[in-house]
Scaffold this motif. Structure first.
Motif, short mmCIF file in Angstrom:
data_model
loop_
_atom_site.label_atom_id
_atom_site.label_comp_id
_atom_site.label_asym_id
_atom_site.label_seq_id
_atom_site.Cartn_x
_atom_site.Cartn_y
_atom_site.Cartn_z
N MET A 133 0.84 -1.19 0.00
CA MET A 133 0.00 0.00 0.00
C MET A 133 0.87 1.23 0.00
SD MET A 133 -2.74 1.29 2.87
CE MET A 133 -1.52 2.06 3.93
N SER A 134 0.63 2.17 -0.87
CA SER A 134 1.36 3.42 -0.88
C SER A 134 0.75 4.37 0.13
CB SER A 134 1.32 4.06 -2.27
OG SER A 134 2.06 3.27 -3.18
N ALA A 135 1.59 5.01 0.90
CA ALA A 135 1.14 5.98 1.89
C ALA A 135 1.55 7.36 1.44
CB ALA A 135 1.76 5.66 3.25
N PRO A 136 0.65 8.22 1.03
CA PRO A 136 1.02 9.49 0.45
C PRO A 136 1.80 10.37 1.41
CG PRO A 136 -1.32 9.43 0.96
CD PRO A 136 -0.81 8.06 1.17
N SER A 137 2.90 10.93 0.92
CA SER A 137 3.75 11.77 1.76
C SER A 137 3.09 13.09 2.07
CB SER A 137 5.10 11.99 1.07
OG SER A 137 4.93 12.56 -0.20
N GLU A 138 1.96 13.43 1.41
CA GLU A 138 1.29 14.68 1.69
C GLU A 138 0.78 14.74 3.13
OE1 GLU A 138 0.83 12.86 -0.93
OE2 GLU A 138 1.31 14.10 -2.65
N GLY A 139 0.79 13.59 3.84
CA GLY A 139 0.36 13.60 5.22
C GLY A 139 1.25 14.46 6.10
N PHE A 140 2.45 14.79 5.65
CA PHE A 140 3.38 15.55 6.44
C PHE A 140 3.74 16.84 5.72
CE2 PHE A 140 3.85 11.13 7.50
CZ PHE A 140 3.94 11.14 8.88
N PRO A 141 3.73 17.97 6.43
CA PRO A 141 4.20 19.21 5.81
C PRO A 141 5.66 19.07 5.41
CG PRO A 141 3.05 19.63 7.89
CD PRO A 141 3.26 18.15 7.81
N ASP A 142 6.10 19.91 4.50
CA ASP A 142 7.48 19.88 4.06
C ASP A 142 8.40 20.11 5.25
OD1 ASP A 142 9.62 20.14 1.90
OD2 ASP A 142 9.80 22.05 2.94
N LEU A 143 9.35 19.20 5.46
CA LEU A 143 10.20 19.22 6.65
C LEU A 143 11.05 20.48 6.72
CD1 LEU A 143 10.85 17.44 9.11
CD2 LEU A 143 12.68 16.41 7.77
#
Length: 486
Positions: free
Chosen positions: A1-11
């Motif tokens: 399953m791909s977990a979209p990185s959009e869940g986290f603001p830009d570090l």
């Protein structure tokens, strides 16, 4: 399953905002500390491109840049270390051995050093607004094993730190024609040893590579002409992939081994290929392979002008002419196929996964650690310390918790099943294993979060409990984003 990185603001953006907030809270008591940490955060990764002469280093650099700035030719061309970095306006300068800076004219195909004796130049700097340079600085080096021994010496002294201005790359791209020679392996070993023991600009420690050494990515160059070349039936790029896999198995100290074609990468990324070139390739669709192979002696097929055929060959080579005829229905189709075959996309994915993402994590972590130390050492107000501590546990910085949990679990139990889960989470494009039927929206994340949270109470070690807890929170953060998505 791909977990979209959009869940986290830009570090990095989150770290910049934190620095701004702290500066506003401490006023005159903190600008010096904050400015130093901004400099730490703003450093790009450094990618050095090296290898034996005539392996296509500069052509690959042009492909990475998307601009034909590095000189390329059949003979040795790069006699100086060339640093390509992000900046506007586009310009060039020579850094002299005396330490002085001499501005240089920047032509369409690179800087002009006329009038400056090469022996007085330590290296060149070229500033461009290239997209790749927003992520990393690229250093093009003179080839190893050069007939001009001073050219090879520049590379060896620069990479191995025997000069005051030695570069400190975060990753080494080492191009080879077919197989690593013994002196190539010696150079790589010396480089890794030096970077592991010497002062680091962030590469060894920041990327977390084995034994603290900066990663080395070997590139099987000229993959489009590998082995017997394109006219002998089999696909040379596939043969190069097989050879790359064999080299990777033989030399596990290499971070990755990938086949690349600098020619295809350069032609696609620099916009050199025109619609007219695609039409010429289309005219060759039914041409006999033998005729095309010996077109230089026999002339191009009827209806195709010699200069058009020569131009096309210069852009995509014999490989592109032979195999590209099946992919030239449109310019977009051909460009996409050439880009895939060039290997550039795969290389950039590896750079992102193994270099830029870990380096960003390390530098953001250094910012948080530095702020906490400054707050303690300078007795900043409690409101500042609360702001910093809350940031450490905020979703924006949770990626650092994932990295820390992974490092702890690897040390405690490297074969634990949660190691693979955390490795998937910490990729730039996170991936998680499926534990059941896919659900809509955030429900899948919540289901997974519940599963991993249940492991906390049954964990046999602190490392396992922390890993399960961090994974569960990662999924809860993504679940929140998924629920709010349209």
């Amino acid at each position: 399953m791909s977990a979209p990185s959009e869940g986290f603001p830009d570090l990095r953006s989150a770290a910049k905002q934190l620095l701004d907030d702290v500066e506003a809270l401490v006023g005159l008591a903190g600008p010096h500390v904050v400015d130093e940490l901004r400099n730490t955060l703003g450093k790009e990764a450094v990618v050095a491109v090296t290898g034996r002469v005539n392996t296509g280093k500069s052509t690959l650099v042009n492909g990475l840049l998307g601009a034909k700035m590095a000189p390329t030719a059949a003979q040795e061309t790069t006699a100086l270390l060339c640093h390509y970095t992000h900046g506007a306006p586009a310009r060039a300068e020579a850094v002299l051995t005396s330490g002085q800076i001499a501005p240089l004219p920047l032509a369409a195909n690179g800087p002009l050093t006329d009038g400056i004796p090469p022996a007085t130049i330590d290296h060149l700097r070229i500033y461009l607004q290239a997209g790749a340079l927003e992520r990393y600085t690229i250093i093009d080096t003179p080839g190893l094993g050069s007939a001009a021994t001073d050219h090879s010496a520049r590379t060896e002294s620069g990479m191995l730190g025997s000069r005051d201005t030695a570069v400190d790359p975060d990753v080494l791209l080492f191009l080879i024609r077919d197989e690593l020679r013994p002196d190539d392996e010696d150079f790589i070993s010396s480089y890794r040893e030096h970077r592991g023991n010497g002062p680091s600009g962030g590469g060894a420690a920041a990327t977390g590579s084995a034994e603290g050494r900066a990663p080395v990515i070997a590139l099987v160059a000229h993959a489009d002409n590998f082995g017997a070349g394109p006219w002998q039936g089999s696909d040379p790029i596939e043969a190069a992939r097989t050879a790359a896999a064999g080299l990777a198995a033989r030399m596990p100290q290499l971070t990755a081994v990938l086949p690349v074609s600098g020619l295809l990468a350069e032609s696609v990324r620099t916009g050199a290929l025109r619609e007219q070139d695609v039409r010429v390739l289309r005219q060759l669709k039914d041409a006999d392979d033998i005729h095309l192979q010996f077109a230089e002696q026999l002339g191009p097929p009827p209806g195709v002008r010699k200069e058009d055929f020569q131009r096309l060959t210069g852009l995509i080579g014999s490989y592109g002419i032979k195999f590209g005829r099946e992919h030239c229905g449109s310019a977009g189709q051909l460009m996409a196929w050439l880009h895939e075959r060039s290997g550039l996309a795969q290389l950039e994915r590896v750079l992102r996964t193994e270099v830029t993402a870990p380096l960003e994590n390390a530098r953001v972590d250094a910012v948080l650690t530095g702020l906490l130390a400054a707050a303690r050492d300078h007795s900043w107000p409690s409101a500042v310390r609360v702001r910093i501590e809350s940031a450490r546990h905020a979703p924006a910085f949770h990626r650092l918790q994932e990295e820390a949990a992974l490092a702890l679990l690897r040390a405690a139990d490297p074969n634990h099943e949660l190691v693979a889960v955390l490795e998937g989470l910490t990729k730039p494009d996170p991936v998680l294993p499926d534990l059941g039927p896919t659900l809509d929206g955030g429900k899948q994340y919540l289901q997974l979060a519940s599963y991993y949270q249940s492991m906390v109470g049954t964990a046999s070690t602190g490392a396992e409990a922390r890993a399960a807890r961090v994974i569960a929170r990662s999924l809860l953060i993504r679940a929140g984003t998924a629920r709010s998505a349209p």
